[in-house]
Structure formats: C-alpha cells, structure tokens
Design a protein around this motif. Structure first.
Motif, PDB file in Angstrom:
ATOM      1  N   HIS A 294       0.854  -1.193   0.000  1.00  0.00           N
ATOM      2  CA  HIS A 294       0.000   0.000   0.000  1.00  0.00           C
ATOM      3  C   HIS A 294       0.887   1.238   0.000  1.00  0.00           C
ATOM      4  O   HIS A 294       1.964   1.231   0.596  1.00  0.00           O
ATOM      5  N   VAL A 295       0.423   2.272  -0.676  1.00  0.00           N
ATOM      6  CA  VAL A 295       1.148   3.535  -0.736  1.00  0.00           C
ATOM      7  C   VAL A 295       0.376   4.553   0.102  1.00  0.00           C
ATOM      8  O   VAL A 295      -0.827   4.744  -0.117  1.00  0.00           O
ATOM      9  N   HIS A 296       1.032   5.170   1.065  1.00  0.00           N
ATOM     10  CA  HIS A 296       0.407   6.196   1.911  1.00  0.00           C
ATOM     11  C   HIS A 296       1.081   7.538   1.636  1.00  0.00           C
ATOM     12  O   HIS A 296       2.310   7.626   1.662  1.00  0.00           O
ATOM     13  N   ILE A 297       0.293   8.564   1.382  1.00  0.00           N
ATOM     14  CA  ILE A 297       0.843   9.888   1.081  1.00  0.00           C
ATOM     15  C   ILE A 297       0.217  10.900   2.046  1.00  0.00           C
ATOM     16  O   ILE A 297      -1.010  11.008   2.109  1.00  0.00           O
ATOM     17  N   THR A 298       1.055  11.602   2.756  1.00  0.00           N
ATOM     18  CA  THR A 298       0.534  12.578   3.738  1.00  0.00           C
ATOM     19  C   THR A 298       0.344  13.938   3.073  1.00  0.00           C
ATOM     20  O   THR A 298       1.039  14.914   3.379  1.00  0.00           O
ATOM     21  N   ARG A 299      -0.601  13.960   2.184  1.00  0.00           N
ATOM     22  CA  ARG A 299      -1.036  15.170   1.503  1.00  0.00           C
ATOM     23  C   ARG A 299      -2.537  15.019   1.290  1.00  0.00           C
ATOM     24  O   ARG A 299      -3.077  13.902   1.353  1.00  0.00           O
ATOM     25  N   SER A 300      -3.236  16.134   1.055  1.00  0.00           N
ATOM     26  CA  SER A 300      -4.683  16.036   0.886  1.00  0.00           C
ATOM     27  C   SER A 300      -5.021  15.316  -0.434  1.00  0.00           C
ATOM     28  O   SER A 300      -4.217  15.297  -1.373  1.00  0.00           O
ATOM     29  N   LYS A 301      -6.212  14.787  -0.499  1.00  0.00           N
ATOM     30  CA  LYS A 301      -6.650  14.082  -1.700  1.00  0.00           C
ATOM     31  C   LYS A 301      -6.610  15.018  -2.911  1.00  0.00           C
ATOM     32  O   LYS A 301      -6.190  14.627  -4.002  1.00  0.00           O
TER      33      LYS A 301
END
Lengths: 362, 362
Positions: A294-301
């Motif tokens: 899984h790829v998690h990105i800490t930025r808004s959608k």
C-alpha cells in the motif's frame, strides 16, 4: 487541460500502468479459449473432464488429497468454516479484524451460517502467536490470511505460522488458509505451495489476483472435507451446470503466470523503493513481502490528485486509478504488481518518479 | 454390434437427436463471443455496462421494475424466499412437493436460511387453488413453478394462477414465480412474459433451458426487493467480479431463440403424438403444454434399452440418452424440444417411430 478530468479518466488515458496484468476486458476470455477445441464438452454440475482435471492439478500443486472448484472465494471460505464448525459442534471461528469475511461479504457467515467470529489481533498489524495462545473462547477453526491484504500484504515469519499450526493441531482447532494470494507469497518464504499448505487443514486459492483469470476459486483439503464442500456448494447455489468459462481461463493464466511470481515480487520491491524515495510517501510494508503493497501519502486528496494527473499527462505512466482518503491530510492506494510493470521502459519509470518527487517537493 | 454399447454411447453416435439445442460444448461460448469487441470491459461486482444493460433489458421484458443477474437459479430463489420471509417475520414458505428447492438443492433453504416449507399438492399432479385456500399455517411466500417440470411440464389453467395471485395478495402472502421455463410456456397461455409476471411479486428465469445459454439466472421484482437481493447475492458468494461469460451468452441466445418458443411448443406436441402412437408408451402430459413432456414406457429397462439402441443404429435418430427406471416394468425419460428437432428430415423422424412401433409390438 487535465484539470477537468477525473483521476480515473486520466489513468485510463496513460500509455503504461505500473500495477496489474492489464484491463479486465473480453480479450482475457478470448485468449484463454483460443486454443481450446470447440467440440470439448462442458463440465456438468461438478463432473466432467474439464473440472476434474483442473481440480486434480490444483490438489497436486497444493499437496492436498482433493480440491473442488468454486465460483468464488466468498462461497468457498464460508463453506470451509461451516464444515469445520459442524464437525466440532462449535459455531465460532477466529480471524483477523480485516479478514475478507469480516469486511467484504455483507456478513454472509453470520446471516446464513450463524457462525460467531472472534477477531484476533489489531487492525493495523498482523495476528500474532500470542493472540492465538490467549484465545479465551473455544473455536472450531482459525482462519489465517496470507498475505494480510488490507494492511498492504504483510506476512508473519514462517516460524510463526508453524507454531500457530502446531498449537491448533494440539488443541483440535482446524486451521484454514485464506490463500487468495498464496502464489504471490511463495517467493518471500522460498517454500512450495505444498509446504505452506501442509500447515493447514483446508486451503482456498483465487485465480483472478496474481494469476489474472476471470473469476473462480479452489478449495482443497482431505477427501471427506471436499466431499462435504460439494454439498455446501450446491446449497449455496454454486454448483453451476457449467463452470468452464472460469476453469479454462484459470488454467490458462495459471500456466502462463505461475512462474512469474518471483518477478512480480522483485518488481514490487523495486517499485516500493521508488515510491519511498519521494517526500511524503511511505509504503506499507516498507519492503514488500509479496507482489503487493500500500502507498500512503501525507497530503490532501485534492493535492495528490492534481499532482498525479500532471504526472500521468507528462510521462504517460499511470500510478493508480483511485485514491482512498484516510483523513484530510492523507491518502492511500494499493499496488499489486503483475505483467504490466515489466513492459514499461525503465527510463520512463524513472522519469515518472522524478516528476513525482519534484511535484511533491514544490 | 450395438449390444455391448451403453445407451448413452449409442445416443452419442446418432446423427440426429429429437430434443434439445445440441451438445453443451465450448462452441456455445465461442459463438456467443464471436462478435463481441475484445476491448469491451468486464462487469465488476455487479456493476458495468454488460450487466446493467442486460438487467434492464430483462426487467423490461418481464414487466418488472428491476432485475438482477445471478450465477444460478438455486441462489436466486433462496434469496427471494429469504427476503420475503424476513419482510414478514415468518420463516415459512409453501411450494409443490417436487419443487427444485425440495429435491435438487441439498436443503440449502433449510440448512442456510432456516426456512420451513409446506408442501402443497400431490406429487403426481399440480398444486390446486384449494391447496392454497386450505393452507392451515401462516406463510411468508408461495412459490409457483410454471411449468411443473417434474411432472412433465404441466400447467394450471391461467384463471387458476389469477385466482391464486388474488388470494395471496388479499392475504399478504408474497407470490414468487419459479420461471426457469417461463419463455417456454408463453405460447400455451398466449400471454406476454410481462402479463404472467404481473401476477407475481418476484420472478426467477433461467438461461440454459429453452434459451440454451451456458448458465445464469435473472431475479426480478420491485426496486427494494432487487436491492436487497444484491446484498444476499454477495452473502451467498454470487457477486463475482465478472459474470460476463454467462451474461453475454444469455443475451446472445435469448435474442436467437426467444422467438422460437412457439415452434418448440408445436414440435413438442407433434413429437408427443408420435410417441403416443406407439404401444406401451404414454406421454405426460398427453398433450404438451410447453416445449417439454415426459415419456413413460411400460416395459423393463433392459427391453427398452435394447430396442432404443436398435432404433438409433438403424435410423440414426437418438430419442434419449438415459432411461429412468420407475419400477421393474416401467421406465421414463424427459424430452425438451429445442433447435434440433427441426433439423431432422421429416421422413427420418417417421421411420424412427415406425421402427419403434414395430419393435415394441414384437
């Protein structure tokens, strides 16, 4: 120009996609049937050459006495748990809180089979040996999902499975393998399917994940178990007059892709490294243990969508068709590597991730 | 020469067969997909153009608000009965003693849905209006099978269905149609499918009987009912990622054969007359009411098998592949007329029955 387009539309227009085996279109079926004799007879309600040969082939591959083809894994696994519950006279099983049965089957196990469930372990991690040792209620069966899909396809170390298996055997608890992605984990463990399955009483495998077939599943175990499973298959409405569209495609793509699982695994590790080289991105697990992560990105959608669309448009590489909003400042998506990654020229992959790095830094 | 051969082997070697649409082989699938665009996307878990268009087409044809494609009728009908039982809070339904649910589904309705059943009417005949009026226990739903397959495809007169429908509506009993062979009875009633279905709250139809598809079913009713049926389809393990192999073939053969039902019906009556012209043979019903009937012969299985094999060998016409032993001096088999009967030259049919008459007389 790309702004008005949705992410999925932008994704569909890319020349290359990093994950999967390609679009699920009619061509998948046509290719599988291209060299099949027109005059070959259909299977008939679970009998006939097509289904019997494939069941035997899969039983051998899994090192089990017998195997039965099911239209779906949902059906196959409910049936397995029901059989083990009836055998023991205990209507309770245990599995991980994010098991397919708990979150994707509209509570079929409870609504139709009246089986209670104990959820073992934490949503964010794997089920541990202690969780099993600390069971405080009697269960008929423990279901282990390898890899644990909803947490990025994580795997316990092999010794943990061995110990869980030994404990269950000692306690008279049946151990069932949710092996929807069993083929995909064998390179990590460096074990054969039969070695892994030897630790379980019953095993389910799927043909439309890494294998890339149309649909369908195999449930395997000893003769008595699979005989009973045929009765339950009929009760569920899964004993179709003809299952050959799924069986023939499952067989075709099994033969085509079973030897590629090592390649998918290596490519998943390479891809995860590329994602992790970008700011604000972390993969789960950090180093994949199968073909998935899984790829998690800490930025808004909103931010990620805009950036991804630009990357797709500039480089022709599609990273994902969707984003799951975890919270206001975090999104995630799943990557399952298949045939497609290897067909992308390496310099194009590099360019896509360079572009992603730059855009996330800006 | 023919003596050592089994009846089914002798049947397989005949040039023509009187019943059915031909062998169930891979060609059936290939023909259905021949003109389908390779790039057309698969349905996905009940969504997508292929499944939605076909569901809409069938809802319109049946005159119902909404329709859902199921992998099997076994699943569709259990789901229908479960929904009606849950609605009413009564876990009891009624149907004919030879209903598919009672004799062919390994008690799925009871084992999974815990629904009790009242058997209405006598095994040898149709359910009558009185049977319904005399119901002495509350039921949530009455299932009517049209035609009643296991007694040769017999049908009540239309007025009886109307009266049963009115009675059920007045009493708050849901009426469900087992219309596995609905298409096949419309010529007898001279009604449209929508007219017949208008008498029922929910309807199931099948695509591999008269239509000759590969497998699959439609369950139709109002919006609320079909929405619930999708949840139960998932619970049963029938919400496959791809059902298109069945949907596309159902659609193809529906278009190809829906207008031929009148022809099948007329041919069934002609064939029944031919059988009834032979000594020791009676069809049930005497005059078919759909494309199907049962043939009863008051001779031992051994005698009939020997005679049939001789007829097959001499005339090249296959009458049946199997004989069911009713008792030591009586056998029966089912005839469902499809495309094949019309392709046999009339003089050859005559010769086969003349030969049968002579041999049965000898």
């Amino acid at each position: 120009m790309t702004e008005s387009m949705s992410l999925v539309e932008a994704f569909k227009q890319t020349q290359y996609q990093i994950a999967g085996n390609g679009r699920r279109n009619i061509q998948i079926l046509k290719e599988a049937f291209e060299h099949i004799d027109d005059q070959q007879d259909s299977d008939m309600y679970g009998n006939g050459e097509i289904i019997e040969m494939f069941q035997k082939k899969m039983a051998t591959y899994l090192g089990k006495e017998s195997a039965v083809f099911f239209p779906s894994g949902t059906m196959a696994q409910q049936v397995a748990l029901r059989i083990w519950c009836d055998e023991k006279g205990i209507k309770r099983v245990a599995y991980h809180p994010l098991s397919h049965l708990e979150i994707h089957e509209a509570d079929g196990l409870k609504e139709m089979h009246h089986i209670d469930t104990l959820l073992l372990g934490d949503e964010s991690g794997l089920m541990e040996l202690e969780d099993v040792l600390n069971l405080d209620q009697e269960i008929a069966c423990l279901l282990l999902e390898l890899p644990q899909r909803e947490i990025g396809g994580q795997l316990p170390d092999y010794q943990t499975i061995v110990e869980i298996s030994e404990y269950c055997q000692a306690k008279g608890i049946r151990l069932h393998l949710d092996g929807a992605r069993l083929f995909e984990i064998l390179p990590y463990y460096q074990k054969s399917a039969a070695e892994v399955c030897g630790l379980f009483d019953s095993v389910y495998i799927s043909f439309y994940k890494g294998i890339g077939g149309i649909a369908g599943a195999i449930l395997a175990g000893n003769q008595e178990f699979t005989q009973q499973s045929k009765v339950w298959k009929r009760r569920h409405g899964g004993d179709l007059i003809s299952l050959y569209p799924y069986i023939i495609s499952a067989n075709h793509y099994f033969d085509q892709r079973i030897s590629k699982m090592e390649q998918y695994y290596e490519n998943a590790k390479e891809l995860a490294r590329l994602f992790n080289s970008c700011p604000f991105i972390q993969t789960k697990p950090a180093v994949p243990q199968s073909n998935m992560f899984h790829v998690h990105i800490t930025r808004s959608k909103e931010q990620v969508e805009a950036i991804f669309k630009e990357v797709y448009y500039e480089t022709g590489i599609g990273l994902t068709s969707y984003l799951r909003e975890e919270n206001q400042s975090s999104v995630s998506f799943e990557v399952s590597v298949g045939d497609q990654y290897n067909s992308i020229p390496k310099d194009k992959v590099q360019k896509a991730f360079q572009s992603l790095q730059v855009k996330l830094t800006e």
